[in-house]
Scaffold this motif. Structure first.
Motif, PDB file in Angstrom:
ATOM      1  N   ILE A 376       7.917  78.006  12.455  1.00  0.00           N
ATOM      2  CA  ILE A 376       8.643  78.963  13.276  1.00  0.00           C
ATOM      3  C   ILE A 376       8.520  78.569  14.741  1.00  0.00           C
ATOM      4  O   ILE A 376       7.472  78.078  15.177  1.00  0.00           O
ATOM      5  N   PRO A 377       9.584  78.734  15.537  1.00  0.00           N
ATOM      6  CA  PRO A 377       9.490  78.475  16.979  1.00  0.00           C
ATOM      7  C   PRO A 377       8.463  79.401  17.622  1.00  0.00           C
ATOM      8  O   PRO A 377       8.315  80.555  17.208  1.00  0.00           O
ATOM      9  N   VAL A 378       7.767  78.900  18.640  1.00  0.00           N
ATOM     10  CA  VAL A 378       6.696  79.694  19.263  1.00  0.00           C
ATOM     11  C   VAL A 378       6.910  79.755  20.780  1.00  0.00           C
ATOM     12  O   VAL A 378       6.362  78.940  21.532  1.00  0.00           O
ATOM     13  N   PRO A 379       7.709  80.702  21.262  1.00  0.00           N
ATOM     14  CA  PRO A 379       7.801  80.919  22.715  1.00  0.00           C
ATOM     15  C   PRO A 379       6.558  81.662  23.195  1.00  0.00           C
ATOM     16  O   PRO A 379       5.768  82.165  22.392  1.00  0.00           O
ATOM     17  N   ASP A 380       6.389  81.764  24.510  1.00  0.00           N
ATOM     18  CA  ASP A 380       5.231  82.491  25.024  1.00  0.00           C
ATOM     19  C   ASP A 380       5.393  83.985  24.755  1.00  0.00           C
ATOM     20  O   ASP A 380       6.481  84.466  24.437  1.00  0.00           O
ATOM     21  N   ALA A 381       4.314  84.732  24.877  1.00  0.00           N
ATOM     22  CA  ALA A 381       4.291  86.149  24.515  1.00  0.00           C
ATOM     23  C   ALA A 381       5.314  86.961  25.306  1.00  0.00           C
ATOM     24  O   ALA A 381       5.974  87.858  24.752  1.00  0.00           O
ATOM     25  N   ASP A 382       5.467  86.664  26.595  1.00  0.00           N
ATOM     26  CA  ASP A 382       6.416  87.419  27.415  1.00  0.00           C
ATOM     27  C   ASP A 382       7.852  87.180  26.949  1.00  0.00           C
ATOM     28  O   ASP A 382       8.658  88.110  26.874  1.00  0.00           O
ATOM     29  N   THR A 383       8.178  85.927  26.611  1.00  0.00           N
ATOM     30  CA  THR A 383       9.520  85.601  26.129  1.00  0.00           C
ATOM     31  C   THR A 383       9.791  86.280  24.791  1.00  0.00           C
ATOM     32  O   THR A 383      10.882  86.815  24.558  1.00  0.00           O
ATOM     33  N   GLN A 384       8.791  86.265  23.908  1.00  0.00           N
ATOM     34  CA  GLN A 384       8.960  86.952  22.617  1.00  0.00           C
ATOM     35  C   GLN A 384       9.272  88.433  22.833  1.00  0.00           C
ATOM     36  O   GLN A 384      10.163  88.988  22.186  1.00  0.00           O
ATOM     37  N   HIS A 385       8.526  89.057  23.743  1.00  0.00           N
ATOM     38  CA  HIS A 385       8.728  90.485  24.002  1.00  0.00           C
ATOM     39  C   HIS A 385      10.140  90.755  24.520  1.00  0.00           C
ATOM     40  O   HIS A 385      10.803  91.711  24.083  1.00  0.00           O
ATOM     41  N   LYS A 386      10.615  89.918  25.427  1.00  0.00           N
ATOM     42  CA  LYS A 386      11.960  90.104  25.979  1.00  0.00           C
ATOM     43  C   LYS A 386      13.027  89.929  24.901  1.00  0.00           C
ATOM     44  O   LYS A 386      14.010  90.688  24.855  1.00  0.00           O
ATOM     45  N   ILE A 387      12.842  88.924  24.032  1.00  0.00           N
ATOM     46  CA  ILE A 387      13.822  88.680  22.963  1.00  0.00           C
ATOM     47  C   ILE A 387      13.850  89.849  21.994  1.00  0.00           C
ATOM     48  O   ILE A 387      14.919  90.338  21.614  1.00  0.00           O
ATOM     49  N   VAL A 388      12.672  90.327  21.603  1.00  0.00           N
ATOM     50  CA  VAL A 388      12.587  91.451  20.668  1.00  0.00           C
ATOM     51  C   VAL A 388      13.224  92.697  21.270  1.00  0.00           C
ATOM     52  O   VAL A 388      13.985  93.418  20.607  1.00  0.00           O
TER      53      VAL A 388
END
Length: 444
Positions: A376-388
């Motif tokens: 699975i792709p692994v962006p940083d935590a802040d990017t994951q939060h923004k995408i979600v």
């Protein structure tokens, strides 16, 4: 007089009063025949599964080939203008008793769960199809159902003796012509509405695929056919997680006391690409004692359906409560650098590719090992939060839009049935009707 036939009081005075059976020449049970032969002398066998339930026509495109002895074929052969009535089958949401018109040119019979209906000489077959549609909509067919061991059987004698009124053949044809034209218009609108729903869902699916792989000008190959590229700055790795599933045997419905407890029990059918808010069943303390392999999964876990009927396999959900899983599911927890919510959208975005890796003869299933091997792709935590957050907002808009479109489709279906009912029961004269406001006050 029942509620269903109160319309007879207001039917046109010149219409004939009688029974549905007066419109029929014969009703013959169908046949299943035998396995098709090699010489090609076979016929199509129309089942209830081959009913086009919107147009009320028989669809032979997927009807199976069967061999029927010549003497039996002469008795059961369908002719254009015959109706096919479902006599046995149905279900809770789709009662038995629907009838469709046969318009095919290929040799065909109807199955032994159906009956071939031939209209009387003075009855237009299209009009008779609409009569059965009204009888079905009014519940006359449902009232004639006899339930046996979970299968609905239609008492045709009871149905055919239902009171009815009908015009002469010339007026029947005018009514059928009117309904053919106006229902076709409604059907086109319904088809456009369904396509709009599909397009909205397809667009959101594409957004999930793009956002959960971070498509950008700088991308890297993943060597995964269904996920060819991801953002170069994200990286790609297997999920670090605790894999929880129930091993060995699990409770079955043969012991009712196993399912009268307080503990949520999640089956694959409870997983629907959405938050899992509740479960269909709850297990008891006795079940947990007798099946020590059962494992509890905590709220917030990502659950995956490893196998199931239809499109169930590969669905995911986020548990909103602590729950136990049956062996058809697994839960992913402690995902390391990937949040459960980000993984939830990633799984949905790539469901087709994931499900394609199912293995096994007969009905392939996803295995625990397959899930373990996923990258699975692994962006940083802040990017994951923004995408979600962004995807959550878009999905809420999708649900609102889809709900409105579904409501439109429901109203169109109701309008269609009301129009048929109004015309077939003589509540308006089709020769002078414009098609507007003719369904006001009409009982479907």
């Amino acid at each position: 007089m029942t509620t269903a036939d109160q319309w007879l009081d207001t039917a046109p005075a010149h219409w004939t009063r009688g029974r549905i059976k007066d419109l029929l020449s014969s009703a013959t049970n169908g046949t299943w025949g035998s396995d098709p032969t090699q010489d090609g002398d076979n016929v199509r066998c129309v089942r209830a599964a081959d009913f086009d339930r919107i147009s009320r026509r028989a669809d032979l495109s997927n009807a199976p080939l069967r061999y029927v002895e010549p003497s039996s074929l002469r008795q059961h052969l369908l002719r254009p203008g015959d109706l096919i009535l479902e006599k046995s089958g149905g279900g809770e949401k789709q009662p038995v008793g629907m009838a469709v018109l046969f318009t095919g040119i290929d040799k065909a019979v109807c199955s032994n769960f159906c009956a071939r209906i031939k209209p009387s000489a003075n009855v237009d077959s299209r009009f008779l199809t609409y009569v059965f549609a009204v009888a079905y909509g009014q519940g006359l067919t449902e009232a004639a159902i006899k339930q046996t061991t979970g299968i609905q059987n239609l008492d045709t004698a009871a149905l055919f003796t239902s009171r009815w009124a009908y015009p002469a053949q010339a007026e029947q044809r005018r009514i059928a012509d009117f309904l053919d034209a106006h229902t076709a218009q409604i059907d086109r609108l319904r088809a456009l509405t369904q396509r709009q729903i599909e397009l909205v869902q397809e667009r959101f699916g594409e957004q999930m695929r793009q956002w959960t792989t971070g498509k950008s000008d700088e991308e890297i190959e993943t060597r995964v056919p269904w996920m060819p590229r991801v953002n170069a700055g994200w990286g790609l790795s297997r999920i670090g997680y605790e894999f929880r599933t129930s091993s060995g045997t699990t409770p079955t419905s043969s012991r009712a006391d196993y399912f009268d407890g307080p503990y949520p029990w999640v089956n694959s059918s409870d997983i629907k690409d959405a938050p899992v808010l509740s479960s269909g069943k709850h297990v008891s303390a006795e079940a947990l004692t007798d099946f020590s392999a059962l494992k509890i999964c905590r709220a917030g876990s990502l659950v995956v359906a490893l196998y199931g009927q239809g499109t169930t396999k590969g669905r995911v959900g986020l548990l909103q409560m602590d729950a136990y899983l049956n062996q058809a599911c697994c839960a992913l927890t402690s995902l390391g650098r990937v949040s459960e919510k980000f993984a939830f959208y990633w799984f949905r975005a790539h469901k087709e590719g994931i499900v394609a890796q199912a293995v096994g003869a007969g009905q392939p299933n996803l295995s625990q090992e397959t899930i373990r091997q996923l990258k699975i792709p692994v962006p940083d935590a802040d990017t994951q939060h923004k995408i979600v957050t962004a995807l959550s907002k878009k999905e809420e808009k999708l649900r609102t839009h889809s709900s409105l479109l579904q409501r439109r489709d429901t109203l169109l279906a109701e309008c269609r049935q009301a129009l048929i009912t109004a015309a077939v029961t003589g509540q308006f004269d089709v020769s002078t009707a414009s098609g507007r406001n003719v369904t006001e006050g009409v009982a479907v």
